[in-house]
Design a protein around this motif. Structure first.
Motif, PDB file in Angstrom:
ATOM      1  N   ILE A  97      27.348  86.606 -43.099  1.00  0.00           N
ATOM      2  CA  ILE A  97      26.549  85.669 -42.268  1.00  0.00           C
ATOM      3  C   ILE A  97      27.465  84.731 -41.688  1.00  0.00           C
ATOM      4  CG2 ILE A  97      24.763  83.891 -42.199  1.00  0.00           C
ATOM      5  CD1 ILE A  97      23.127  85.698 -44.278  1.00  0.00           C
ATOM      6  N   ALA A  98      28.389  84.034 -42.703  1.00  0.00           N
ATOM      7  CA  ALA A  98      29.253  82.842 -42.177  1.00  0.00           C
ATOM      8  C   ALA A  98      30.388  83.734 -41.361  1.00  0.00           C
ATOM      9  CB  ALA A  98      29.923  82.504 -43.706  1.00  0.00           C
ATOM     10  N   LEU A 103      32.544  83.785 -35.647  1.00  0.00           N
ATOM     11  CA  LEU A 103      32.784  84.518 -34.240  1.00  0.00           C
ATOM     12  C   LEU A 103      32.357  83.680 -33.306  1.00  0.00           C
ATOM     13  CD1 LEU A 103      32.193  88.124 -35.413  1.00  0.00           C
ATOM     14  CD2 LEU A 103      34.490  87.093 -35.075  1.00  0.00           C
ATOM     15  N   ARG A 104      31.401  82.741 -33.511  1.00  0.00           N
ATOM     16  CA  ARG A 104      30.732  82.067 -32.600  1.00  0.00           C
ATOM     17  C   ARG A 104      31.256  80.605 -32.576  1.00  0.00           C
ATOM     18  NH1 ARG A 104      28.427  85.705 -28.699  1.00  0.00           N
ATOM     19  NH2 ARG A 104      27.202  87.178 -29.783  1.00  0.00           N
ATOM     20  N   TRP A 108      33.611  77.881 -41.359  1.00  0.00           N
ATOM     21  CA  TRP A 108      33.236  78.722 -42.481  1.00  0.00           C
ATOM     22  C   TRP A 108      32.388  78.027 -43.524  1.00  0.00           C
ATOM     23  CZ3 TRP A 108      33.722  83.993 -44.008  1.00  0.00           C
ATOM     24  CH2 TRP A 108      34.101  84.587 -43.217  1.00  0.00           C
ATOM     25  N   ARG A 109      32.892  76.986 -43.760  1.00  0.00           N
ATOM     26  CA  ARG A 109      32.179  76.135 -44.950  1.00  0.00           C
ATOM     27  C   ARG A 109      30.718  75.848 -44.601  1.00  0.00           C
ATOM     28  NH1 ARG A 109      36.739  71.533 -45.414  1.00  0.00           N
ATOM     29  NH2 ARG A 109      36.426  71.951 -43.075  1.00  0.00           N
ATOM     30  N   ILE A 110      30.708  75.395 -43.419  1.00  0.00           N
ATOM     31  CA  ILE A 110      29.030  75.046 -42.945  1.00  0.00           C
ATOM     32  C   ILE A 110      28.568  76.470 -43.057  1.00  0.00           C
ATOM     33  CG2 ILE A 110      27.733  74.279 -40.686  1.00  0.00           C
ATOM     34  CD1 ILE A 110      30.215  72.481 -40.079  1.00  0.00           C
ATOM     35  N   ALA A 115      24.079  79.885 -44.692  1.00  0.00           N
ATOM     36  CA  ALA A 115      23.605  81.140 -45.137  1.00  0.00           C
ATOM     37  C   ALA A 115      22.775  81.174 -46.075  1.00  0.00           C
ATOM     38  CB  ALA A 115      24.978  81.888 -45.237  1.00  0.00           C
ATOM     39  N   ASP A 116      23.285  80.390 -47.248  1.00  0.00           N
ATOM     40  CA  ASP A 116      22.270  80.187 -48.248  1.00  0.00           C
ATOM     41  C   ASP A 116      20.835  79.778 -48.057  1.00  0.00           C
ATOM     42  OD1 ASP A 116      24.034  81.180 -50.109  1.00  0.00           O
ATOM     43  OD2 ASP A 116      24.911  79.190 -50.653  1.00  0.00           O
TER      44      ASP A 116
END
Length: 303
Positions: A97-98, A103-104, A108-110, A115-116
Motif C-alpha cells: 500500500i505504501a 508512486l503517486r 513512505w513513512r506517511i 496503510a495501517d
C-alpha cells in the motif's frame, strides 16, 4: 473549463485496426459524485476509462481531467485500480500500500501509517505483515484498492472493482467507496453488475457497442420502463383476463401486468365492478437490471 466537473469528454473515438471500440462517447462527471460506466463485456468501458486517464490517446475527441487537458499531468491527484490486478507477491500488505502511494508522490513513512489505518478500517489489520502471495485473491484485491486511495486522491477510478470478490468483500468495497465519497473524492467506476451501480451511483452512463446509450440518474434509467402491477383478486372468476391489460400474465400469487399510461385506476374499477375485488395490490418500478437490458438490447447482451 467547467469547474463543477471532475471529468468531461466529448466525441471520444478509439480504433484498433479497422474496429471502432469506442465510437463518439461523451461523459461529464460532477465533482464529488459516484459515477458509473455500465455495459456488457466488450462494450468499451475499459478503453473509455484509459482514454479519460490519458493511458491511451483517443483517435478523435477531447477530454479534461481535474482541469487538465493532458490527463496524465493530474496523475498524482488520481487513484486508479486497473482491470488487470497486480502486486509484488513478496511484498507485505502494508508495504504494498505504501509503495503504491509512493508512486503517486506520497512519503513512505506517511504511506505506512495510513496503510495501517486503512487496513484496520477494511478489517484486514491482521494481514498487515502478511506477504501478498499468502493472501486470498479477494484480500489481495482489497489491498491493491487501498493502495489506490492511500494518497487521498481527488479522483478515484476503478475498473470492474467488484470482479472476483466474494459477497463479504463486495460489501467492504462498497463501504470504502462511500467513505471516499464522504471524504470529498469523486469516484468513477465501471461494472456490468447492476446491483452495485443501483446502490452506489449518483449518475451513470450505459455503453453498448462502443456508444453511449443512456446518461442520467438511476431513477432516470428505471423510468425508461413503465411500472408493473401485481394484482391479487379477492374472488377470481371467469372473464377476469379480459378485464386486464393485454400483457397480463397469470402467476401462482396473482396477476402481473404493465400499468397503463393513464394509471391503474380504470383497470381496477373494472375488476371491482365485475365482482373480482382486490385482495392485494402493489405497484413496482422496474429495477436497474431491467432498464439496462432494455437500453442495451438483447443483441448486445448476447454478444
Amino acid at each position: 473549463m467547467n469547474e463543477a466537473l471532475a471529468i468531461s469528454a466529448s466525441g471520444l473515438v478509439k480504433r484498433f485496426g479497422e474496429r471502432r471500440v469506442v465510437d463518439g462517447i461523451d461523459i461529464a462527471v460532477p465533482r464529488g459524485a459516484v459515477y458509473g460506466v455500465l455495459g456488457p463485456n466488450g462494450a468499451g468501458k475499459t478503453t473509455t476509462l484509459r482514454m479519460l486517464l490519458g493511458i491511451i490517446e483517443p483517435n478523435a475527441g477531447e477530454r479534461t481531467l481535474l482541469g487538465y487537458r493532458r490527463p496524465r499531468e493530474a496523475s498524482d491527484r488520481v487513484g486508479y485500480l486497473p482491470e488487470e490486478r497486480g502486486l509484488y507477491p513478496a511484498m507485505k500488505a502494508r508495504e504494498a500500500i505504501a509503495f503504491l502511494g509512493a508512486l503517486r508522490g506520497l512519503d513512505w513513512r506517511i504511506g505506512r501509517k495510513r496503510a495501517d489505518v486503512l487496513l484496520e478500517r477494511a478489517g484486514l489489520a491482521h494481514a498487515a505483515d502478511s506477504k501478498i502471495r499468502k493472501l486470498s485473491k479477494g484480500m489481495a484485491q482489497l489491498v491493491q484498492l487501498l493502495g489506490s486511495v492511500v494518497h487521498e486522491p481527488e479522483l478515484l477510478v476503478l475498473d470492474e472493482p467488484f470482479s472476483g470478490l466474494d459477497p463479504v468483500n463486495q460489501e467492504n468495497l462498497e463501504r470504502l467507496i462511500l467513505a471516499e465519497r464522504d471524504r470529498g473524492a469523486t469516484i468513477l467506476f465501471s461494472t456490468h453488475v447492476m446491483a452495485h451501480a443501483e446502490r452506489l451511483c449518483d449518475r451513470l452512463t450505459i455503453i453498448a457497442g462502443g456508444r453511449a446509450r443512456f446518461e442520467g440518474t438511476v431513477a432516470d434509467a428505471r423510468g425508461t420502463l413503465p411500472m408493473r402491477a401485481h394484482y391479487v383478486p379477492h374472488q377470481e372468476g371467469p372473464g377476469i383476463a379480459a378485464l386486464l391489460p393485454a400483457d397480463a400474465v397469470r402467476q401462482a400469487d396473482g396477476w402481473r401486468f404493465t400499468v397503463p399510461e393513464g394509471g391503474a385506476e380504470e383497470t381496477l374499477k373494472r375488476l371491482i365492478d365485475a365482482g373480482h375485488g382486490i385482495s392485494g395490490l402493489s405497484i413496482e418500478r422496474p429495477g436497474l437490471h431491467d432498464a439496462f437490458v432494455r437500453i442495451v438490447g438483447g443483441e448486445e447482451m448476447s454478444a
